[in-house]
Motif scaffolding. Structure first.
Motif, PDB file in Angstrom:
ATOM      1  N   VAL A  14       0.846  -1.191   0.000  1.00 49.90           N
ATOM      2  CA  VAL A  14       0.000   0.000   0.000  1.00 49.90           C
ATOM      3  C   VAL A  14       0.882   1.242   0.000  1.00 49.90           C
ATOM      4  O   VAL A  14       1.895   1.306   0.707  1.00 49.90           O
ATOM      5  N   ASP A  15       0.470   2.242  -0.786  1.00 53.44           N
ATOM      6  CA  ASP A  15       1.124   3.547  -0.794  1.00 53.44           C
ATOM      7  C   ASP A  15       0.373   4.455   0.174  1.00 53.44           C
ATOM      8  O   ASP A  15      -0.786   4.808  -0.061  1.00 53.44           O
ATOM      9  N   THR A  46      -5.434   9.360   0.296  1.00 53.47           N
ATOM     10  CA  THR A  46      -6.102   8.075   0.502  1.00 53.47           C
ATOM     11  C   THR A  46      -5.128   6.949   0.176  1.00 53.47           C
ATOM     12  O   THR A  46      -4.511   6.969  -0.894  1.00 53.47           O
ATOM     13  N   PRO A  47      -4.954   5.973   1.045  1.00 55.03           N
ATOM     14  CA  PRO A  47      -4.046   4.861   0.734  1.00 55.03           C
ATOM     15  C   PRO A  47      -4.495   4.118  -0.520  1.00 55.03           C
ATOM     16  O   PRO A  47      -5.693   3.920  -0.754  1.00 55.03           O
ATOM     17  N   GLN A  48      -3.526   3.708  -1.340  1.00 54.91           N
ATOM     18  CA  GLN A  48      -3.807   2.996  -2.582  1.00 54.91           C
ATOM     19  C   GLN A  48      -2.899   1.774  -2.683  1.00 54.91           C
ATOM     20  O   GLN A  48      -1.737   1.811  -2.251  1.00 54.91           O
ATOM     21  N   PHE A  49      -3.448   0.678  -3.265  1.00 56.63           N
ATOM     22  CA  PHE A  49      -2.609  -0.482  -3.536  1.00 56.63           C
ATOM     23  C   PHE A  49      -1.607  -0.133  -4.633  1.00 56.63           C
ATOM     24  O   PHE A  49      -1.935   0.543  -5.614  1.00 56.63           O
ATOM     25  N   GLN A  67       0.842  -6.297  -7.547  1.00 54.37           N
ATOM     26  CA  GLN A  67      -0.385  -6.992  -7.912  1.00 54.37           C
ATOM     27  C   GLN A  67      -0.144  -7.900  -9.115  1.00 54.37           C
ATOM     28  O   GLN A  67       0.774  -7.670  -9.913  1.00 54.37           O
TER      29      GLN A  67
END
Length: 407
Positions: free
Chosen positions: A389-390, A395-398, A403
């Motif tokens: 996760v970033d 907002t945290p994002q994958f 992936q």
């Protein structure tokens, strides 16, 4: 104290005490004890328990001040006494039981003379604590459960007795240190330094991440953290020697920051900082005084997935090759978290080159096609997961590179 043969010595001593009561005095399970039709007393040791009163300290006289000896094994012995009358006559059996109970009543303590010579090498007669015989009242329910375990044996008049305490000597060697001749350098005694010591309460990671990564800034929280004579010490089960890092300057009383080394600054860093849980503490060294350490807190250091191959694969059995940093040692526990599935590695290859990455191979069996929702990968090493996760944005994002898409 006694040897392990003391259990047999107690049983044999009871058998000797009751030898005048009946023609036969046996020491078998009631399920197989009855032999013939004559008068018989059976003594059955059906259970042993620990006596907690003697579990935490050695016996008096075993050690002197400053020495350490292991406590003995203190046992309570539970016996079932059963009487069989001549030709299984109940009146005869009751007479035998009365005589047996009378003898045990008159022998509440086993004297050394009662025990000596019964069995060789038990030393039960020499133990400090006397061996006591006391009636053990068994309820109807307990007696019924006990007899039901004797393979359909027919119930006979029985009573319970407790024998305690049997102290079996520990075979572990005691520690007997030499006397102290000098207290510290020049026999000056302990060093006393006025003032409170640093104390740690928790850690805070960059961008509220769940764990640290190489190159991150870590904030230590606690009290008395502003000392300039303090270093931060990291210890890991896979490292023979601790790693010391000097914190950044201008720390407050409740916060201290430090910078973990980054792979860009040292190509061999991956072989020096294994992933997993570290024990972090503060070591204070003041002039003219010995160093001392604070309390410890745990710091998780995450592995980092560098490459995934392939990142797109058809449904079915998928073989993934992953390269990670830090390097993984042979003793570490590794798993791949494929969304909610846990996959064990097929192979782990860590080159001898300290600057190289570790290569892992995993087989994802029966992977289901989800072209619109890629699978998120996490690498777990010794209980610490990589971070897919970033957290730097609002907002945290994958992270896309963490992936895999199954089509």
């Amino acid at each position: 104290m006694s040897s392990p043969a003391a259990l047999a010595t107690v049983t044999a001593t009871l058998q000797h005490l009751l030898s005048d009561v009946a023609t036969s005095v046996t020491t078998q399970s009631p399920g197989t004890a009855r032999s013939g039709t004559g008068e018989q007393i059976n003594i059955f040791l059906y259970s042993t328990y620990h006596n907690t009163a003697f579990s935490n300290s050695p016996m008096p006289g075993e050690t002197r001040n400053g020495e350490h000896a292991h406590p003995p094994l203190p046992l309570i012995l539970k016996y079932l006494i059963t009487a069989y009358g001549a030709n299984d006559d109940d009146i005869s059996g009751q007479q035998l039981m009365g005589q047996a109970m009378s003898i045990l009543h008159d022998h509440p303590l086993l004297n050394p003379a009662d025990i000596d010579g019964i069995t060789p090498d038990s030393n039960l007669q020499h133990q400090v604590e006397r061996v006591r015989i006391t009636p053990d009242i068994l309820s109807l329910d307990d007696m019924s459960k006990l007899w039901s375990s004797f393979q359909s044996a027919e119930y006979r008049l029985s009573t319970g007795y407790e024998v305690s305490v049997v102290l079996i000597e520990s075979t572990r060697p005691s520690r007997t240190p030499l006397p102290v001749l000098r207290r510290g350098t020049n026999d000056r005694g302990p060093v006393v330094i006025a003032g409170p010591s640093p104390s740690l309460s928790s850690l805070r990671f960059l961008n509220q991440k769940p764990s640290a990564e190489l190159g991150d800034t870590v904030t230590l929280l606690g009290t008395q953290l502003s000392s300039d004579d303090t270093i931060v010490r990291f210890q890991h089960p896979q490292l023979n020697n601790p790693i010391d890092i000097r914190p950044e300057v201008n720390n407050s009383n409740t916060e201290m920051t430090l910078q973990l080394p980054a792979p860009a600054d040292d190509a061999a860093l991956g072989s020096q900082w294994p992933a997993g849980f570290y024990t972090l503490s503060l070591v204070t060294q003041r002039p003219g005084a010995p160093a001392w350490s604070s309390n410890s807190v745990a710091m998780p250091l995450s592995p980092n997935i560098q490459t995934i191959n392939p990142i797109t694969a058809p449904a079915g059995n998928v073989v993934l090759t992953i390269e990670c940093l830090p390097q993984i040692t042979a003793e570490q526990r590794v798993a791949l978290l494929f969304n909610d599935r846990t996959i064990t590695p097929d192979a782990i290859v860590t080159p001898a080159d300290p600057t190289a990455l570790t290569t892992l191979t995993f087989t994802i069996r029966d992977a289901v096609a989800r072209p619109a929702a890629p699978y998120v990968l996490r690498l777990r090493v010794d209980g610490v997961d990589s971070i897919p996760v970033d957290f730097s944005g609002t907002t945290p994002q994958f992270i896309a590179s963490q992936q895999v898409t199954i089509t």
